[in-house]
Design a protein around this motif. Structure first.
Motif, PDB file in Angstrom:
ATOM      1  N   TYR A  85     -23.211 -12.046  20.000  1.00 51.20           N
ATOM      2  CA  TYR A  85     -22.969 -11.502  21.342  1.00 51.20           C
ATOM      3  C   TYR A  85     -22.404 -10.095  21.191  1.00 51.20           C
ATOM      4  N   SER A  86     -22.883  -9.202  22.057  1.00 52.26           N
ATOM      5  CA  SER A  86     -22.376  -7.838  21.990  1.00 52.26           C
ATOM      6  C   SER A  86     -21.925  -7.364  23.362  1.00 52.26           C
ATOM      7  N   GLU A  87     -20.878  -6.565  23.370  1.00 51.56           N
ATOM      8  CA  GLU A  87     -20.523  -5.852  24.589  1.00 51.56           C
ATOM      9  C   GLU A  87     -21.619  -4.819  24.860  1.00 51.56           C
ATOM     10  N   SER A  88     -21.608  -4.288  26.080  1.00 51.01           N
ATOM     11  CA  SER A  88     -22.596  -3.304  26.493  1.00 51.01           C
ATOM     12  C   SER A  88     -21.919  -1.918  26.522  1.00 51.01           C
ATOM     13  N   PHE A  89     -22.715  -0.845  26.490  1.00 49.31           N
ATOM     14  CA  PHE A  89     -22.110   0.494  26.487  1.00 49.31           C
ATOM     15  C   PHE A  89     -22.670   1.345  27.611  1.00 49.31           C
ATOM     16  N   ASP A  90     -21.847   2.297  28.071  1.00 48.68           N
ATOM     17  CA  ASP A  90     -22.274   3.209  29.128  1.00 48.68           C
ATOM     18  C   ASP A  90     -23.482   4.005  28.683  1.00 48.68           C
TER      19      ASP A  90
ATOM     20  N   ALA B 282     -16.936  -2.257  16.643  1.00 51.58           N
ATOM     21  CA  ALA B 282     -17.918  -1.165  16.556  1.00 51.58           C
ATOM     22  C   ALA B 282     -17.244   0.199  16.644  1.00 51.58           C
ATOM     23  N   GLY B 283     -16.067   0.266  17.244  1.00 49.82           N
ATOM     24  CA  GLY B 283     -15.380   1.556  17.348  1.00 49.82           C
ATOM     25  C   GLY B 283     -14.735   1.734  18.707  1.00 49.82           C
ATOM     26  N   SER B 284     -14.547   3.000  19.068  1.00 51.68           N
ATOM     27  CA  SER B 284     -13.766   3.307  20.255  1.00 51.68           C
ATOM     28  C   SER B 284     -14.663   3.741  21.414  1.00 51.68           C
TER      29      SER B 284
ATOM     30  N   THR C 129     -15.077  -3.864  20.604  1.00 48.87           N
ATOM     31  CA  THR C 129     -14.619  -2.478  20.475  1.00 48.87           C
ATOM     32  C   THR C 129     -13.108  -2.482  20.216  1.00 48.87           C
ATOM     33  N   ASP C 130     -12.580  -1.309  19.883  1.00 47.80           N
ATOM     34  CA  ASP C 130     -11.165  -1.168  19.505  1.00 47.80           C
ATOM     35  C   ASP C 130     -10.194  -2.062  20.285  1.00 47.80           C
TER      36      ASP C 130
END
Ligand code: AMP
Ligand code: MG
Length: 353
Positions: free
Chosen positions: A325-330, A296-298, A281-282
């Motif tokens: 690998y990907s970060e996770s999102f709320d 992916a964005g902000s 992300t940003d």
């Protein structure tokens, strides 16, 4: 078959050329052909929803399982009456609040809608898109367009016309290029056929937004629990979707730990000669060491992430990365829809650290 390719941006819709193209597109649909077109969510692959044979061609072009029903798109409110048997008050409330827009309602179908369109169900999914090109195209085509996402079954939904071309060139009569879509994830689906409204697929219209106008809204359990043994109520939700060619793992936890873990895994994979893609992300993107680090964005504006996610998954395919690998999102607001798609793309492979 040669696929005709035409560009119509929303701002050019009134031009003579655009109107002539849409007239041709409408004629193709009325003859039982297939036309891909832009909507505000993702690109759709359209056919006349009331022609059984035309809908069969959608399944064939996509390689879509025949029990996975299609959403019927309409261009104006009155057109909902002939295709439904009963119209609950809730449908009117939702239409007032969110149509035209990224919301699909499941309603009891009338005999006008062929079983082929609904995958054998006696209910029909209906949506009125807000994209002006989409609405004009629907109205020029007789009013009822069955349209799943315009990708080959299993691939990420197309957010740009060139991805439609990649998957559908030579299989359909026409592609209408309307530029990059605004939202980037498919519509929210709400079932109104069984008393309390139930969300069958999360999307841009969130549970909170629906509850504001309807009161209590449930969420299909299978969306919340990836390991559920129960079949999801939207038949399409049981299939593996959006899957990139590479193995995708989501890493969830506190930011510094996530970055450190992903970097450690990346180095390990690179030592084995693998090419690694990372969804960042940003404000984390500069901290990663992968071969292909995508932003992916902000996190402050998760709509940016919704818009880029499917494009990023396709780019990893083009770049032939071996692992992602990907970060996770709320899982708040549109985050629930983002995580729903990301988890599917990852085959529910998530590590909590
Ligand atoms: P797509 O058009 O590819 O975005 O997928 C349409 C989604 O809507 C799939 O998950 C379908 O299973 C779901 N759907 C369509 N019609 C119905 C219906 N009558 N009842 C439940 N789910 C539906
Ligand atoms: Mg789809």
């Amino acid at each position: 078959m040669e696929t005709r390719y035409e560009t119509i941006l929303e701002e050019d819709l009134d031009s003579q050329r655009a109107q002539a193209v849409l007239k041709d597109a409408g004629a193709i649909i009325k003859r039982g052909g297939l036309v891909a077109f832009p909507t505000e969510t993702v690109y759709g692959l359209g056919a006349d929803a009331l022609q059984e044979e035309a809908c069969r061609k959608i399944y064939e072009a996509k390689g879509r399982p025949s029990d996975n029903p299609l959403i019927v798109h309409i261009g104006k409110w009155e057109d909902i009456y002939p295709i439904t048997r009963e119209l609950p008050e809730q449908a009117k409330v939702l239409a007032d609040a969110f149509w035209p827009g990224p919301l699909t309602m499941i309603l009891k179908k009338s005999d006008l809608v062929p079983m082929r369109t609904t995958g054998g169900l006696d209910t029909v999914a209906v949506r009125m898109p807000s994209h002006k090109v989409a609405r004009d195209f629907i109205l020029q085509s007789g009013g009822y367009i069955a349209a799943p996402s315009a990708n080959r079954s299993g691939r990420p939904s197309p957010t740009l016309a060139r991805y439609v071309q990649e998957d559908m060139d030579g299989r359909i009569e026409m592609i209408i290029d309307g530029g990059q879509v605004g939202i980037g994830l498919e519509s929210t689906i709400v079932d109104l056929t069984e008393g309390n409204p139930v969300i069958l697929r999360p999307g841009y219209i969130t549970r909170e937004m629906l509850e504001e106008v309807l009161g209590n809204v449930d969420v299909d359990k299978t969306i919340l629990d990836g390991n559920s043994k129960q079949a999801p109520k939207a038949p399409g939700m049981k299939y593996r979707h959006y899957a990139p060619k590479a193995d995708l793992t989501i890493v969830a936890g506190e930011e510094d730990k996530v970055v450190a873990t992903i970097n450690a895994r990346t180095k390990e994979a690179q030592r084995e000669g693998k090419k690694v893609g990372i969804i960042s992300t940003d404000h984390t993107r500069k901290r990663y060491v992968g071969d292909s680090v995508k932003n992916a964005g902000s996190r402050e504006n998760e709509e940016t992430i919704a818009r880029e996610l499917f494009r990023i998954l396709r780019e990893f395919d083009d770049e032939n990365v071996d692992v992602i690998y990907s970060e996770s999102f709320d899982e708040n607001g549109i985050g629930q829809a983002i995580m729903n798609r990301l988890l599917k793309a990852a085959g529910h492979h998530i590590e909590y650290i």
